[in-house]
Design a protein around this motif. Structure first.
Motif, short mmCIF file in Angstrom:
data_model
loop_
_atom_site.label_atom_id
_atom_site.label_comp_id
_atom_site.label_asym_id
_atom_site.label_seq_id
_atom_site.Cartn_x
_atom_site.Cartn_y
_atom_site.Cartn_z
N THR A 179 0.86 -1.18 0.00
CA THR A 179 0.00 0.00 0.00
C THR A 179 0.89 1.23 0.00
OG1 THR A 179 -0.13 0.00 2.41
CG2 THR A 179 -1.94 -1.06 1.23
N GLY A 180 0.44 2.26 -0.70
CA GLY A 180 1.19 3.50 -0.78
C GLY A 180 0.31 4.62 -1.29
N PRO A 181 0.81 5.84 -1.25
CA PRO A 181 0.00 6.99 -1.66
C PRO A 181 -0.20 7.12 -3.17
CG PRO A 181 2.19 7.70 -1.04
CD PRO A 181 2.11 6.24 -0.74
N ASN A 182 0.61 6.42 -3.96
CA ASN A 182 0.46 6.48 -5.42
C ASN A 182 1.18 5.29 -6.06
OD1 ASN A 182 3.31 7.22 -5.68
ND2 ASN A 182 2.67 9.27 -4.99
N VAL A 183 1.00 5.13 -7.34
CA VAL A 183 1.57 3.98 -8.06
C VAL A 183 3.10 4.01 -8.02
CG1 VAL A 183 1.75 2.86 -10.32
CG2 VAL A 183 -0.46 3.70 -9.54
N GLN A 184 3.68 5.19 -8.15
CA GLN A 184 5.14 5.29 -8.13
C GLN A 184 5.71 4.84 -6.79
OE1 GLN A 184 7.35 6.03 -10.72
NE2 GLN A 184 8.73 5.20 -9.18
N ALA A 185 5.08 5.21 -5.69
CA ALA A 185 5.54 4.79 -4.37
C ALA A 185 5.47 3.27 -4.21
CB ALA A 185 4.72 5.48 -3.27
N VAL A 186 4.41 2.67 -4.75
CA VAL A 186 4.26 1.22 -4.69
C VAL A 186 5.39 0.54 -5.48
CG1 VAL A 186 2.80 -0.69 -5.48
CG2 VAL A 186 1.78 1.21 -4.22
N ALA A 187 5.63 1.01 -6.69
CA ALA A 187 6.68 0.41 -7.52
C ALA A 187 8.06 0.59 -6.88
CB ALA A 187 6.66 1.05 -8.91
N THR A 188 8.32 1.76 -6.32
CA THR A 188 9.60 2.02 -5.67
C THR A 188 9.76 1.14 -4.43
OG1 THR A 188 9.57 4.29 -6.49
CG2 THR A 188 11.06 3.83 -4.67
N ALA A 189 8.68 0.91 -3.70
CA ALA A 189 8.73 0.05 -2.51
C ALA A 189 9.13 -1.37 -2.90
CB ALA A 189 7.38 0.05 -1.80
N VAL A 190 8.59 -1.88 -4.00
CA VAL A 190 8.94 -3.23 -4.45
C VAL A 190 10.42 -3.27 -4.86
CG1 VAL A 190 8.51 -5.02 -6.19
CG2 VAL A 190 6.58 -3.83 -5.12
N GLU A 191 10.88 -2.26 -5.59
CA GLU A 191 12.29 -2.20 -5.97
C GLU A 191 13.20 -2.14 -4.74
OE1 GLU A 191 12.76 1.21 -8.49
OE2 GLU A 191 11.47 0.37 -10.06
N HIS A 192 12.76 -1.41 -3.73
CA HIS A 192 13.54 -1.24 -2.50
C HIS A 192 13.66 -2.55 -1.70
CE1 HIS A 192 14.90 0.80 1.18
NE2 HIS A 192 14.03 0.04 1.83
N ILE A 193 12.57 -3.28 -1.61
CA ILE A 193 12.54 -4.47 -0.75
C ILE A 193 13.07 -5.73 -1.45
CG2 ILE A 193 10.19 -5.30 -1.24
CD1 ILE A 193 9.87 -5.61 1.82
N TYR A 194 13.08 -5.75 -2.76
CA TYR A 194 13.48 -6.95 -3.50
C TYR A 194 14.85 -7.51 -3.07
CZ TYR A 194 14.61 -10.23 -7.18
OH TYR A 194 15.00 -11.36 -7.86
N PRO A 195 15.92 -6.70 -2.99
CA PRO A 195 17.22 -7.26 -2.59
C PRO A 195 17.19 -7.88 -1.19
CG PRO A 195 17.49 -5.03 -3.46
CD PRO A 195 16.03 -5.28 -3.33
N MET A 196 16.42 -7.30 -0.28
CA MET A 196 16.31 -7.83 1.08
C MET A 196 15.59 -9.18 1.08
SD MET A 196 15.38 -4.42 3.17
CE MET A 196 14.90 -3.29 1.89
N LEU A 197 14.58 -9.30 0.22
CA LEU A 197 13.85 -10.56 0.11
C LEU A 197 14.73 -11.63 -0.53
CD1 LEU A 197 10.40 -9.19 -1.06
CD2 LEU A 197 11.04 -9.92 1.24
N LEU A 198 15.51 -11.22 -1.51
CA LEU A 198 16.41 -12.15 -2.20
C LEU A 198 17.40 -12.79 -1.22
CD1 LEU A 198 16.88 -13.13 -5.09
CD2 LEU A 198 18.55 -11.29 -5.36
N GLU A 199 17.87 -12.01 -0.26
CA GLU A 199 18.80 -12.52 0.75
C GLU A 199 18.15 -13.59 1.64
OE1 GLU A 199 20.20 -9.37 3.20
OE2 GLU A 199 21.37 -8.43 1.61
N CYS A 200 16.83 -13.55 1.75
CA CYS A 200 16.11 -14.45 2.67
C CYS A 200 15.26 -15.46 1.93
CB CYS A 200 15.25 -13.62 3.61
SG CYS A 200 16.21 -12.49 4.62
N GLN A 201 15.58 -15.73 0.69
CA GLN A 201 14.77 -16.70 -0.05
C GLN A 201 15.00 -18.09 0.47
OE1 GLN A 201 15.81 -17.59 -4.20
NE2 GLN A 201 17.60 -16.28 -3.91
N LYS A 202 13.94 -18.88 0.44
CA LYS A 202 14.05 -20.28 0.87
C LYS A 202 14.71 -21.06 -0.25
CE LYS A 202 10.00 -20.57 3.86
NZ LYS A 202 8.66 -21.17 4.01
N PRO A 203 15.61 -21.98 0.09
CA PRO A 203 16.24 -22.80 -0.94
C PRO A 203 15.20 -23.71 -1.58
CG PRO A 203 16.94 -23.50 1.24
CD PRO A 203 16.10 -22.26 1.44
N LEU A 204 15.39 -23.96 -2.85
CA LEU A 204 14.49 -24.88 -3.57
C LEU A 204 14.69 -26.30 -3.10
CD1 LEU A 204 14.90 -23.48 -7.19
CD2 LEU A 204 12.93 -23.19 -5.68
#
Length: 138
Positions: A111-136
């Motif tokens: 959730t965010g105040p506009n579409v750009q904030a939502v897209a930027t939030a996903v870009e921001h959090i992606y590397p952090m999520l990548l570090e914590c991915q479950k192994p296949l």
């Protein structure tokens, strides 16, 4: 093989909340009681101004599952996770006024105040999520 940071993710906008002025009186009781499918027809002179998007809700799926406990430990105090209350970890980005709910399946609700904030939030959090991915599992 190392995962690439150049991943295309589909961000799907599921809800948008907007406010505006109608510059005329609306009988909300009549609209609520009698309206079924209300359609705005500008040719009938109903005008609105000061249109502003105030909240955007979107979903996105990572191409991997996530270890939520690791994600939360790595990103405290910005990230919080209380599995007894909610199955997702919450990550708040104050500068964007955005909140990301991270599920162990890799699904995100943003959730965010506009579409750009939502897209930027996903870009921001992606590397952090990548570090914590479950192994296949093999």
């Amino acid at each position: 093989m190392e995962p690439s940071n150049d991943v295309a993710l589909d961000i799907i906008i599921t809800n948008v909340v907007a406010v505006f002025r109608t510059r005329c009186h609306l009988n909300l009781r009549t609209i609520a009681l009698e309206g079924v499918n209300v359609i705005f027809k500008p040719e009938y002179g109903v005008r609105f101004s000061e249109f502003k998007v105030v909240n955007v809700l979107a979903v996105c799926s990572m191409p991997f599952a996530i270890r939520l406990i690791d994600f939360t430990k790595n990103n405290r105090p910005i990230a919080s996770y209380e599995p007894e209350l909610h199955p997702a970890a919450t990550y708040r980005i104050k500068t964007l006024k955005a909140t990301v709910q991270v599920f162990s399946t890799g699904s995100l609700t943003i959730t965010g105040p506009n579409v750009q904030a939502v897209a930027t939030a996903v870009e921001h959090i992606y590397p952090m999520l990548l570090e914590c991915q479950k192994p296949l599992r093999k």
